[in-house]
Design a protein around this motif. Structure first.
Motif, short mmCIF file in Angstrom:
data_model
loop_
_atom_site.label_atom_id
_atom_site.label_comp_id
_atom_site.label_asym_id
_atom_site.label_seq_id
_atom_site.Cartn_x
_atom_site.Cartn_y
_atom_site.Cartn_z
N UNK A 1 0.82 -1.22 0.00
CA UNK A 1 0.00 0.00 0.00
C UNK A 1 0.85 1.26 0.00
N UNK A 2 1.82 1.33 0.86
CA UNK A 2 2.65 2.54 0.95
C UNK A 2 3.40 2.79 -0.36
N UNK A 3 3.96 1.73 -0.93
CA UNK A 3 4.66 1.88 -2.21
C UNK A 3 3.67 2.32 -3.30
N UNK A 4 2.47 1.76 -3.25
CA UNK A 4 1.46 2.10 -4.26
C UNK A 4 1.10 3.58 -4.20
N UNK A 5 0.97 4.12 -3.00
CA UNK A 5 0.62 5.54 -2.84
C UNK A 5 1.72 6.42 -3.44
N UNK A 6 2.95 6.08 -3.13
CA UNK A 6 4.09 6.84 -3.66
C UNK A 6 4.12 6.77 -5.18
N UNK A 7 3.91 5.58 -5.73
CA UNK A 7 3.99 5.40 -7.18
C UNK A 7 2.86 6.13 -7.90
N UNK A 8 1.65 6.02 -7.37
CA UNK A 8 0.51 6.71 -8.01
C UNK A 8 0.69 8.23 -7.92
N UNK A 9 1.17 8.72 -6.78
CA UNK A 9 1.44 10.15 -6.66
C UNK A 9 2.47 10.62 -7.68
N UNK A 10 3.44 9.76 -7.94
CA UNK A 10 4.45 10.09 -8.94
C UNK A 10 3.81 10.23 -10.32
N UNK A 11 2.85 9.36 -10.62
CA UNK A 11 2.14 9.45 -11.91
C UNK A 11 1.37 10.76 -12.00
N UNK A 12 0.76 11.16 -10.90
CA UNK A 12 0.01 12.43 -10.87
C UNK A 12 0.95 13.62 -11.05
#
Length: 208
Positions: free
Chosen positions: A188-199
Motif C-alpha cells: 500500500x505505501x509503495x502504491x501511494x508513492x507510485x501513483x502520486x508520482x504518476x500524478x
C-alpha cells in the motif's frame, strides 16, 4: 570477294561461339544465383503474408470469443514466423484470459496449464522484444491478469512495468499501472508513492 565474305562469316561464328562459351562458363552461375535469390525473396514474402493472415484471423476470432480457433491460428502464425514477438505477446494474453476463465469454472488443473503457457509466451516476448514498450505493456497486462487469480504474478507485472518505466520515463500510464499492481499485492505505501508520482508527471491525469 568470296574469300573476304567467308572470312567475315568465320569471324562472326567464332565471336558467337566465344560469347556462348563465356555465358556458359561465367554468367550462367550468376543467373542461377540471382534466380535462387529471387525465389527465396518471394518465398519469404509469402511466409510473412501467410503468418500475418493467421494472426489477423486470430485477433478477429478472439474478439468474438472464439478462443479455440484463435489459439489455433496464432499458433499457425508462430509456426511460420517463430521469432515475431507480437505473436507470442498475443498468445500470452489469450492464455491469461483462458486461465482466468478456467479458475472461474473451478478447474484448477486447466487454469495452471494456461498460466504456465501464458508465462512461457510472455518470457519469449521479452526475450525477442526487450526494448519494445508496446509489447512489454502487453506482457505486463498478461501478468496482471494472472495476478488476479494468483497474486504472485503481480510481482512479474511490476518487474516488467519497471523495465517499461526505464525505457519510457515520461509515460505516466506505466507508473500508474505499477502503482495499481503494488496496491493489489498489498504494498500500500509503495502504491501511494507510485501513483502520486504518476500524478506529478501529469497533473490532469484523470484516471489517477
Amino acid at each position: 570477294f568470296p574469300a573476304f565474305a567467308y572470312s567475315l562469316q568465320s569471324n562472326e561464328e567464332n565471336f558467337n561461339t566465344k560469347s556462348v562459351k563465356e555465358l556458359s562458363s561465367t554468367q550462367i552461375s550468376e543467373l542461377l544465383a540471382g534466380s535462387v535469390f529471387f525465389v527465396l525473396i518471394i518465398w519469404a514474402i509469402a511466409i510473412y503474408w501467410r503468418a500475418d493472415y493467421f494472426y489477423a484471423k486470430s485477433t478477429s476470432e478472439s474478439l468474438s470469443g472464439d478462443y479455440q480457433n484463435a489459439l489455433k491460428d496464432v499458433a499457425s502464425a508462430i509456426s511460420l514466423s517463430p521469432y515475431e514477438p507480437i505473436y507470442h505477446a498475443t498468445l500470452s494474453g489469450y492464455y491469461a484470459d483462458l486461465a482466468k476463465a478456467a479458475t472461474e469454472s473451478k478447474d484448477d488443473s486447466l487454469s495452471s496449464t494456461f498460466k504456465n503457457a501464458s508465462v512461457e509466451d510472455s518470457q519469449k516476448t521479452v526475450e525477442l522484444a526487450q526494448s519494445n514498450v508496446k509489447l512489454l505493456k502487453q506482457v505486463a497486462n498478461s501478468y496482471e491478469d494472472l495476478g488476479d487469480i494468483d497474486s504472485t504474478y503481480y510481482l512479474n507485472a511490476q518487474d516488467i512495468l519497471g523495465r517499461i518505466i526505464r525505457l519510457a520515463p515520461t509515460d505516466p500510464s506505466s507508473v500508474y499501472q505499477k502503482g495499481l499492481t503494488e496496491a493489489k499485492s498489498d504494498k500500500v505505501n509503495e502504491a501511494i508513492v507510485t501513483v502520486n508520482k504518476a500524478v506529478q508527471m501529469k497533473p490532469d491525469y484523470k484516471i489517477a
